[in-house]
Enzyme design. Structure first.
Site, mmCIF file in Angstrom:
data_model
loop_
_atom_site.group_PDB
_atom_site.id
_atom_site.type_symbol
_atom_site.label_atom_id
_atom_site.label_comp_id
_atom_site.label_asym_id
_atom_site.label_seq_id
_atom_site.Cartn_x
_atom_site.Cartn_y
_atom_site.Cartn_z
ATOM 1 N N ARG A 1 0.635 -1.229 0.142
ATOM 2 C CA ARG A 1 0.083 0.192 -0.040
ATOM 3 C C ARG A 1 0.878 1.354 0.030
ATOM 4 N NH1 ARG A 1 -3.830 -2.154 4.850
ATOM 5 N NH2 ARG A 1 -4.993 -3.294 3.516
ATOM 6 N N CYS B 1 -9.239 -1.797 6.292
ATOM 7 C CA CYS B 1 -10.784 -1.827 6.451
ATOM 8 C C CYS B 1 -11.392 -0.839 7.207
ATOM 9 C CB CYS B 1 -10.919 -3.405 6.795
ATOM 10 S SG CYS B 1 -10.258 -3.841 8.335
ATOM 11 N N SER C 1 -14.090 -10.047 12.558
ATOM 12 C CA SER C 1 -13.705 -10.614 11.223
ATOM 13 C C SER C 1 -12.674 -10.035 10.263
ATOM 14 C CB SER C 1 -14.959 -10.570 10.469
ATOM 15 O OG SER C 1 -15.387 -9.363 10.228
ATOM 16 N N HIS D 1 -17.229 -2.770 11.209
ATOM 17 C CA HIS D 1 -16.117 -1.951 12.042
ATOM 18 C C HIS D 1 -16.974 -0.533 12.301
ATOM 19 C CE1 HIS D 1 -13.051 -4.600 11.385
ATOM 20 N NE2 HIS D 1 -12.318 -3.921 10.731
#
Ligand code: A2P
Length: 344
Positions: free
Chosen positions: A100, A129, A159, A242
């Site tokens: 990234r 995320c 998750s 989230h």
């Protein structure tokens, strides 16, 4: 091109299973689908749409026969596999943090910086995320009035750590009593009935790597290298979804009604903000949907230029698999696949 050939590395994982579901839901034009995972899953049968597919090893030969490789198998696996896939002429859409920060790797949220895809050299990174939903909200607001500073606190579901973490929470909740709980193996502490202010590893500056991802990725996606960002990332006993409490400081006071209008008009965002009717974003409502939910929009009592809001989104969708598929869809519609090899 009559559809494209795709491979999913990490098909048996938490993101991988949502990915397979989304391919069908979005009617993604896949001519062929190959599934890869770790050795322990080789030979396993998985149903994708109406096809029975067998999980196979990720080999150079497989990549050679593939246009797009979606990798969601952790940073170490990405680091190993991605250069091999690119060498074989495939385009890799990588869900990990491995690439990234690299200047030649576009970090893309299609609603924001899809244009960056034109610069790809074989690898495209999907943001973290918690970063993805944050920038989805910041970008339209920054177009309204310049943002100077952002402070975000996350409430991240298990998750995000993967299938083993979901199993750890499930089993701890089932056992219920602290006396008889098995020793945690995924997290450093019990996650059931607890919150853990520790997501990924601690850095020298006292922040975690997850927190610094939110700082650096937000700047990169928004093309705002000087934006001031500080984050605190917290793991909570939620399965999927989230949430984030976000303070946004603009360079002048902003009208809250205008903020609501701008967010309501932004693609991929749904304003859920009627607190007197107990209506606000929650992870249970965000799970399984594509939109990033935003609400609790209010003036910052400590800053006349500040707005405070609350976000909830499905971390497996916009935070991972959905964003990756949207990138692939843009590669196809912009004819950016195979540009390195003339395979289109
Ligand atoms: P497996 O299920 O065989 O272990 P999660 O994020 O839910 O933990 O999932 C991680 C995914 O990455 C799983 O599909 C896992 O496969 C896969 N994986 C882990 N290591 C490798 C590897 N070396 N090569 C390919 N896939 C891997």
């Amino acid at each position: 091109m009559d559809g494209c050939s795709i491979a999913i590395v990490g098909a048996t994982g938490a993101v991988g299973s949502v990915f397979l579901h989304l391919l069908e839901e979005r009617n993604f034009p896949a001519r062929s689908i190959r599934l890869c995972a770790s050795e322990r899953s080789w030979g396993k049968k998985m149903k994708v749409s109406d096809r029975d597919l067998i999980v196979e090893p990720a080999t150079p030969q497989l990549f050679q026969e593939t246009d797009i490789v979606f990798v969601s198998a952790g940073s170490d696996t990405s680091r190993d596999i991605t250069p091999i896939a690119v060498d074989q002429g495939a385009v890799v859409i990588d869900n990990s943090s491995a690439f990234r920060a690299k200047p030649d790797v576009p970090l893309v949220v299609p609603e924001i910086n899809g244009e960056d895809l034109t610069q790809h050299a074989g690898v495209i990174a999907v943001p973290n995320c918690s970063t993805a939903p944050l920038v989805m909200v910041l970008n339209p607001l920054n177009h309204m009035t310049s943002i100077q500073r952002v402070i975000a606190s996350t409430y991240q579901s298990v998750s995000g750590t993967g299938a083993a973490a979901m199993e750890e929470l499930r089993s701890q909740v089932q056992v219920g009593s602290a006396d008889s709980l098995p020793t945690p193996t995924v997290y450093p502490h019990q996650i059931a009935f607890n919150v853990i202010p520790h997501v990924e590893s601690f850095q020298e500056n006292g922040y975690t790597s997850e927190e610094m991802k939110m700082v650096n990725e937000t700047r990169k996606i928004l093309h705002l290298p000087d934006l001031q960002v500080s984050a605190t990332c917290v793991r909570v006993p939620v399965m999927v979804g989230h949430s984030e409490a976000v303070n946004i400081e603009f360079n002048e006071p902003v009208d809250l009604q205008k903020v609501r209008e701008v967010l309501s008009a932004a693609p991929g965002i749904k304003v859920v903000d009627d607190p007197l009717r107990n209506s606000y974003p929650m992870p249970l409502d965000a799970e399984g949907i594509d939109d990033v939910l935003v609400g609790r929009i209010r003036q910052d009592t400590s800053n006349p230029n500040g707005v405070v809001l609350w976000i909830a989104s499905d971390n497996l969708r916009k935070g991972a698999a959905l964003n990756a598929i949207q990138i692939a869809e843009q590669l196809l519609s912009r004819n950016l696949l195979g540009k390195l090899t003339g395979r289109v």
